[in-house]
Design an enzyme around this catalytic site. Structure first.
Site: not given
Ligand code: A2P
Length: 326
Positions: A93-94, A267, A324, A326
């Site tokens: 987790y960030s 992100c 980043e 996802y």
């Protein structure tokens, strides 16, 4: 060391260098236990389409204390086993906290989590994400198994005042930027800082009130939202973060992109990567674009035909672009 080597290692506005941060201080084979310190919704209370929580974890007395930099991630091992009886795997987790954590003394680590709730495509059964729902269900005082920190690339530069910053986020992609922007504002840098934030509906904007306050209190910080599913007579199609960049009426963002000082951090949802790259290619002339992206000459004139699979072979990012997705 020769003088040319020396010049390569000196940080300048167009050559960011990153701090050499520690990683894997707590490894998965010897995790540590933290305690939930606070948990609250960080979308607009109960009106949001999804539930996203701001979760603070007390890591005092463990090797994780004071161990991370804003932008890094940490690991969570959910309790219990999978359907096959194997222990659940670690999830990253960030970190949403600044360097030094919520209280500045390195004890409170934070993350931003959205509950994964979906319907199975074939069976139409309810699907609930294991770790996101475990985390969101935890109450203050409950224990949680942790590792980390992880990440050496998605960081602020060593000399932050040499640069300006465009942060582009969707959804929980805001997490690392909450930490990084706090670090920049705490350091009182004069740099320009712009945040572009995309969400389906206004009520899904995370930390919205905090970000509005930061904008009101800091002349060098601007906050730009892109609401994708709210159509109005003026806006009859989806508005994504890259469209916000393209329709920059004040000229502030385009001025930053051209300035030679700016670093771009992205992100969130994977699809935006290509969309942002295409928008940059349309907005900037080839020399300006080369600050952020190296484009294979073969595809340079066919921006609308770019595809995601061209990244990173034909569309390569430079040291001024941090990703980043996802
Ligand atoms: P939409 O889903 O309306 O198409 P969240 O993580 O909270 O779901 O938010 C993700 C946001 O990113 C949504 O507003 C979503 O819009 C938007 N989005 C989806 N695809 C892209 C894309 N290719 N580029 C930029 N934004 C996107």
């Amino acid at each position: 060391m020769t003088s040319s080597n020396q010049s390569q290692t000196v940080e300048s506005s167009d050559n960011p260098t990153l701090p050499d941060v520690d990683q894997h201080i707590v490894k998965p084979n010897a995790p540590v236990v933290g305690k939930i310190h606070a948990t609250r919704l960080c979308s607009a209370s109960r009106k949001a389409a999804g539930f996203a929580r701001h979760i603070e974890i007390d890591v005092s007395g463990t090797p994780l204390e004071n161990s991370w930099h804003a932008g890094q991630s940490f690991g969570i091992i959910p309790p219990g086993t999978t359907e096959n009886g194997k222990p659940h795997k670690l999830r990253l987790y960030s970190i949403a906290a600044p360097t030094g954590g919520e209280t500045g003394d390195g004890t409170i680590l934070t993350t931003t989590v959205k509950r994964l709730i979906d319907e199975h495509w074939d069976s139409h059964n309810l699907v609930t994400g294991v770790c996101s729902n475990y985390l969101c269900n935890l109450n203050v005082g409950e224990e949680i198994t942790l590792t980390g920190p992880v990440g050496k690339r998605f960081l602020l530069p060593s000399q932050p005042e040499l640069h300006d910053y465009i942060f582009i986020a969707t959804g929980t992609g805001i997490a690392p930027f909450r930490g990084m922007i706090t670090d920049l504002l705490n350091a009182k840098v004069k740099s320009k800082i712009a945040l572009l934030m995309g969400a389906p509906y206004e009520t899904d904007l995370l930390y919205h009130d905090t970000l509005l306050n930061w904008e009101a209190e800091n002349e060098n910080f601007s906050y730009h939202t892109a609401i994708s599913r709210h159509t109005t007579p003026d806006q009859d199609s989806k508005l994504y973060v890259q469209d916000r960049l393209a329709h920059d009426n004040s000229g502030e963002l385009i001025g930053m992109l051209k300035s030679g000082r700016t670093l771009i951090y992205i992100c969130g949802i994977a699809g935006m990567e290509l969309g942002v790259f295409q928008t940059l290619a349309k907005l900037l002339d080839p020399q300006e674009l080369a600050q952020y992206l190296q484009i294979d000459p073969e595809i340079a004139s066919e921006i609308d035909h770019w595809e995601r699979k061209m990244i990173p072979k034909k569309i390569k990012k430079t040291k001024r672009m941090f990703l980043e997705v996802y």
